[in-house]
Design a protein around this motif. Structure first.
Motif, PDB file in Angstrom:
ATOM      1  N   VAL A  96       0.803  -1.231   0.000  1.00 29.69           N
ATOM      2  CA  VAL A  96       0.000   0.000   0.000  1.00 29.69           C
ATOM      3  C   VAL A  96       0.837   1.284   0.000  1.00 29.69           C
ATOM      4  N   TYR A  97       2.064   1.210   0.543  1.00 32.55           N
ATOM      5  CA  TYR A  97       2.906   2.405   0.609  1.00 32.55           C
ATOM      6  C   TYR A  97       3.795   2.524  -0.635  1.00 32.55           C
ATOM      7  N   CYS A  98       3.796   1.476  -1.466  1.00 33.33           N
ATOM      8  CA  CYS A  98       4.711   1.427  -2.619  1.00 33.33           C
ATOM      9  C   CYS A  98       3.982   1.695  -3.924  1.00 33.33           C
ATOM     10  N   GLY A 110      13.624  -4.311  -7.815  1.00 29.53           N
ATOM     11  CA  GLY A 110      12.517  -4.103  -8.744  1.00 29.53           C
ATOM     12  C   GLY A 110      11.577  -3.040  -8.208  1.00 29.53           C
ATOM     13  N   GLY A 111      10.357  -3.171  -8.562  1.00 31.69           N
ATOM     14  CA  GLY A 111       9.527  -4.327  -8.843  1.00 31.69           C
ATOM     15  C   GLY A 111      10.010  -5.529  -8.015  1.00 31.69           C
ATOM     16  N   GLU A 112       9.598  -6.669  -8.426  1.00 31.34           N
ATOM     17  CA  GLU A 112      10.104  -7.878  -7.762  1.00 31.34           C
ATOM     18  C   GLU A 112      11.080  -8.569  -8.716  1.00 31.34           C
ATOM     19  N   PRO A 113      12.374  -8.570  -8.361  1.00 31.79           N
ATOM     20  CA  PRO A 113      13.366  -9.100  -9.315  1.00 31.79           C
ATOM     21  C   PRO A 113      13.113 -10.554  -9.698  1.00 31.79           C
ATOM     22  N   LEU A 167      20.413  -9.229  -3.820  1.00 28.23           N
ATOM     23  CA  LEU A 167      19.108  -8.763  -4.280  1.00 28.23           C
ATOM     24  C   LEU A 167      18.230  -8.357  -3.102  1.00 28.23           C
ATOM     25  N   THR A 168      17.214  -7.571  -3.422  1.00 30.15           N
ATOM     26  CA  THR A 168      16.143  -7.262  -2.482  1.00 30.15           C
ATOM     27  C   THR A 168      14.888  -7.903  -3.041  1.00 30.15           C
ATOM     28  N   THR A 169      14.203  -8.677  -2.213  1.00 33.66           N
ATOM     29  CA  THR A 169      13.050  -9.432  -2.712  1.00 33.66           C
ATOM     30  C   THR A 169      11.932  -9.430  -1.694  1.00 33.66           C
ATOM     31  N   HIS A 198       7.282   5.921  -8.543  1.00 33.13           N
ATOM     32  CA  HIS A 198       7.118   4.981  -7.436  1.00 33.13           C
ATOM     33  C   HIS A 198       8.456   4.321  -7.116  1.00 33.13           C
ATOM     34  N   MET A 199       8.528   3.802  -5.900  1.00 38.00           N
ATOM     35  CA  MET A 199       9.735   3.092  -5.465  1.00 38.00           C
ATOM     36  C   MET A 199      10.011   1.882  -6.367  1.00 38.00           C
ATOM     37  N   SER A 200       8.940   1.313  -6.939  1.00 41.50           N
ATOM     38  CA  SER A 200       9.109   0.115  -7.770  1.00 41.50           C
ATOM     39  C   SER A 200       9.828   0.424  -9.090  1.00 41.50           C
ATOM     40  N   ILE A 245      15.179  -9.332   2.535  1.00 40.87           N
ATOM     41  CA  ILE A 245      13.787  -9.748   2.313  1.00 40.87           C
ATOM     42  C   ILE A 245      12.875  -8.736   3.008  1.00 40.87           C
ATOM     43  N   SER A 246      11.888  -8.266   2.269  1.00 40.04           N
ATOM     44  CA  SER A 246      10.971  -7.268   2.828  1.00 40.04           C
ATOM     45  C   SER A 246       9.809  -7.970   3.508  1.00 40.04           C
ATOM     46  N   LEU A 247       9.595  -7.627   4.746  1.00 36.02           N
ATOM     47  CA  LEU A 247       8.479  -8.216   5.495  1.00 36.02           C
ATOM     48  C   LEU A 247       8.062  -7.203   6.556  1.00 36.02           C
ATOM     49  N   VAL A 300       9.037   5.517   5.779  1.00 37.72           N
ATOM     50  CA  VAL A 300       8.316   5.548   4.513  1.00 37.72           C
ATOM     51  C   VAL A 300       8.688   6.842   3.767  1.00 37.72           C
ATOM     52  N   MET A 301       8.953   6.715   2.467  1.00 33.07           N
ATOM     53  CA  MET A 301       9.390   7.878   1.680  1.00 33.07           C
ATOM     54  C   MET A 301       8.275   8.338   0.742  1.00 33.07           C
ATOM     55  N   PRO A 302       8.197   9.637   0.493  1.00 34.32           N
ATOM     56  CA  PRO A 302       7.101  10.180  -0.325  1.00 34.32           C
ATOM     57  C   PRO A 302       7.328   9.994  -1.825  1.00 34.32           C
TER      58      PRO A 302
HETATM   59  N1  SAM Z   1       9.927  -6.351  -4.459  1.00 36.99           N
HETATM   60  C1  SAM Z   1      11.147  -6.266  -3.710  1.00 36.99           C
HETATM   61  C2  SAM Z   1      10.837  -6.132  -2.234  1.00 36.99           C
HETATM   62  O1  SAM Z   1       9.680  -6.176  -1.853  1.00 36.99           O
HETATM   63  O2  SAM Z   1      11.782  -6.042  -1.465  1.00 36.99           O
HETATM   64  C3  SAM Z   1      12.111  -5.174  -4.154  1.00 36.99           C
HETATM   65  C4  SAM Z   1      11.576  -3.839  -4.517  1.00 36.99           C
HETATM   66  S1  SAM Z   1      10.811  -2.933  -3.199  1.00 36.99           S
HETATM   67  C5  SAM Z   1      10.420  -1.436  -4.039  1.00 36.99           C
HETATM   68  C6  SAM Z   1      12.204  -2.538  -2.198  1.00 36.99           C
HETATM   69  C7  SAM Z   1      11.955  -2.027  -0.820  1.00 36.99           C
HETATM   70  O3  SAM Z   1      11.412  -0.731  -0.890  1.00 36.99           O
HETATM   71  C8  SAM Z   1      11.013  -2.856   0.017  1.00 36.99           C
HETATM   72  O4  SAM Z   1      11.622  -3.130   1.256  1.00 36.99           O
HETATM   73  C9  SAM Z   1       9.836  -1.955   0.202  1.00 36.99           C
HETATM   74  O5  SAM Z   1       9.225  -2.199   1.424  1.00 36.99           O
HETATM   75  C10 SAM Z   1      10.485  -0.588   0.146  1.00 36.99           C
HETATM   76  N2  SAM Z   1       9.589   0.515  -0.208  1.00 36.99           N
HETATM   77  C11 SAM Z   1       8.713   0.603  -1.215  1.00 36.99           C
HETATM   78  N3  SAM Z   1       8.098   1.809  -1.245  1.00 36.99           N
HETATM   79  C12 SAM Z   1       8.620   2.510  -0.224  1.00 36.99           C
HETATM   80  C13 SAM Z   1       8.411   3.840   0.284  1.00 36.99           C
HETATM   81  N4  SAM Z   1       7.539   4.660  -0.290  1.00 36.99           N
HETATM   82  N5  SAM Z   1       9.130   4.226   1.355  1.00 36.99           N
HETATM   83  C14 SAM Z   1      10.021   3.390   1.930  1.00 36.99           C
HETATM   84  N6  SAM Z   1      10.276   2.147   1.505  1.00 36.99           N
HETATM   85  C15 SAM Z   1       9.580   1.701   0.442  1.00 36.99           C
END
Ligand code: SAM
Length: 351
Positions: A47-49, A87-90, A117-119, A345-347, A141-143, A211-213
């Motif tokens: 939701v924040y991405c 990514g996105g999701e790599p 990688l970040t996944t 977007h961050m993605s 790993i993002s959780l 969280v970043m804007p």
């Molecule tokens: N899909 C992968 C993942 O979930 O880790 C890699 C890409 S995701 C954009 C990378 C990281 O950015 C994740 O840890 C995610 O939680 C974080 N992220 C996404 N949007 C963000 C935001 N607006 N502010 C801070 N972190 C953000």
């Protein structure tokens, strides 16, 4: 004669191209860390991405895996020592293991210290062993929560069971894990102690992120934003936190937690920006180079990459762009700044 060939060999990189000078920006910062978003697509919609209905790039706009390899290798030849695919999701990019496999040659030669990688972990059960075989040692790993219902709500589509299976597989494959958790007001702010005990209990580091804007997400950032200065103070009432010098090459600053014996990181782009020591640049899956996550300025590397088989044009474009790397970003989230600081977007650029 012998001296000449040794000398010549030293001046050629692994792909046979002449070595070029390292990348140093106008503030004297050496660029040693490249993050590459290999796709803008993701199997989650955190939701924040992202907003729920995202428009993704046409596949034809993407760099091929061979082009991504060439691009990454050009940076490695210029002194990049750490490469993170994101990514996105790599792991949803088709054939992505071929890219890990080909990039691992730079680990073998010692030109690269780390390939990682970040996944989101959703596909890790499938790929953990292959990643380890390609020289990946540590992964992020993002959780954001350990509550399956909340997990579903935050990711909109995800199943926590897949991620936990991915974590099991990654540990079984011998990968070290850092869990990344975005601090979200009213969502997971009561869970950090539990998340930390869980992560540290399994031998994993935990890093909290402000969280970043970035990007329009369909809800107010102010509702999500939780300053980590506050989180740290709250955790400090329960745990003994000691600042340590531990670094993983990125922006996190760590404390040691006496009670768990683990490391807790804080990434604080808002409450304390860390730009003075920035060693990073980012490339998107279409070959756009962003010199700063928090600024719009970018350079197109796809055109010079495709214009010639040699890297001269590409190198010149990289040099020109690094010369424009800004001093830093200045994110603000408050009542007057509820719109995204940046449309992207961050993605797009990856975390
Ligand atoms: N899909 C992968 C993942 O979930 O880790 C890699 C890409 S995701 C954009 C990378 C990281 O950015 C994740 O840890 C995610 O939680 C974080 N992220 C996404 N949007 C963000 C935001 N607006 N502010 C801070 N972190 C953000």
């Amino acid at each position: 004669m012998l001296m000449d060939s040794v000398e010549r060999e030293r001046l050629l990189d692994i792909d046979g191209a002449p070595m070029r000078p390292p990348l140093i920006d106008t503030f004297g910062r050496a660029i040693s860390y490249l993050r590459v978003s290999v796709t803008d697509r993701c199997d989650y919609r955190c939701v924040y991405c992202m907003s729920e209905h995202m428009t993704f790039l046409p596949k034809a706009d993407l760099l091929s895996l061979e082009e991504l390899d060439r691009l990454c290798s050009a940076f490695v030849a210029r002194g990049v020592r750490k490469l993170r695919l994101t990514g996105g999701e790599p792991l949803v990019r088709r054939g992505i293991m071929t890219l890990f496999s080909s990039l691992s040659r730079h680990l073998a030669t010692g030109q690269l210290d780390e390939l990682t990688l970040t996944t989101n972990g959703s596909q890790l059960a499938k790929y953990a062993a292959d990643l380890a075989a390609h020289g990946v040692k540590r992964i992020n790993i993002s959780l954001d929560t350990l509550d399956p219902e909340k997990f579903r709500a935050v990711t909109r589509w995800g199943s926590m069971r897949d991620v936990l299976a991915g974590i099991d597989a990654a540990q079984a494959a011998g990968l070290q894990i850092k869990i990344n958790t975005v601090a979200l007001k009213g969502v997971n702010e009561d869970e950090f102690a539990q998340l930390m005990a869980w992560a540290h209990g399994r031998g994993m580091d935990l890093t909290l992120i402000e969280v970043m804007p970035l990007g329009e997400i369909g809800e107010g950032r102010l509702d999500q934003y939780l300053p980590l200065s506050l989180v740290r103070a709250r955790l400090g009432e329960q745990f003994t936190l000691t600042d340590i010098d531990y670094r993983t090459g990125g922006p996190a600053r760590y404390v040691r937690v006496a009670e768990t014996g683990g490391n807790l990181g804080f990434i604080t782009p808002l409450t304390h920006n860390f730009c003075e020591s920035c060693n990073r640049v980012r490339v998107t899956c279409t070959g756009t180079l962003y010199m700063c996550l928090g600024q719009e300025d970018a350079a197109d590397l796809r055109k010079p990459l495709r214009a010639s088989e040699a890297n001269d044009l590409l190198d010149a474009a990289i040099d020109e762009a690094i010369g424009r790397k800004p001093k830093g970003h200045d994110f603000v989230i408050d009542r007057r700044h509820q719109r995204p600081a940046l449309a992207r977007h961050m993605s797009v650029t990856g975390g």
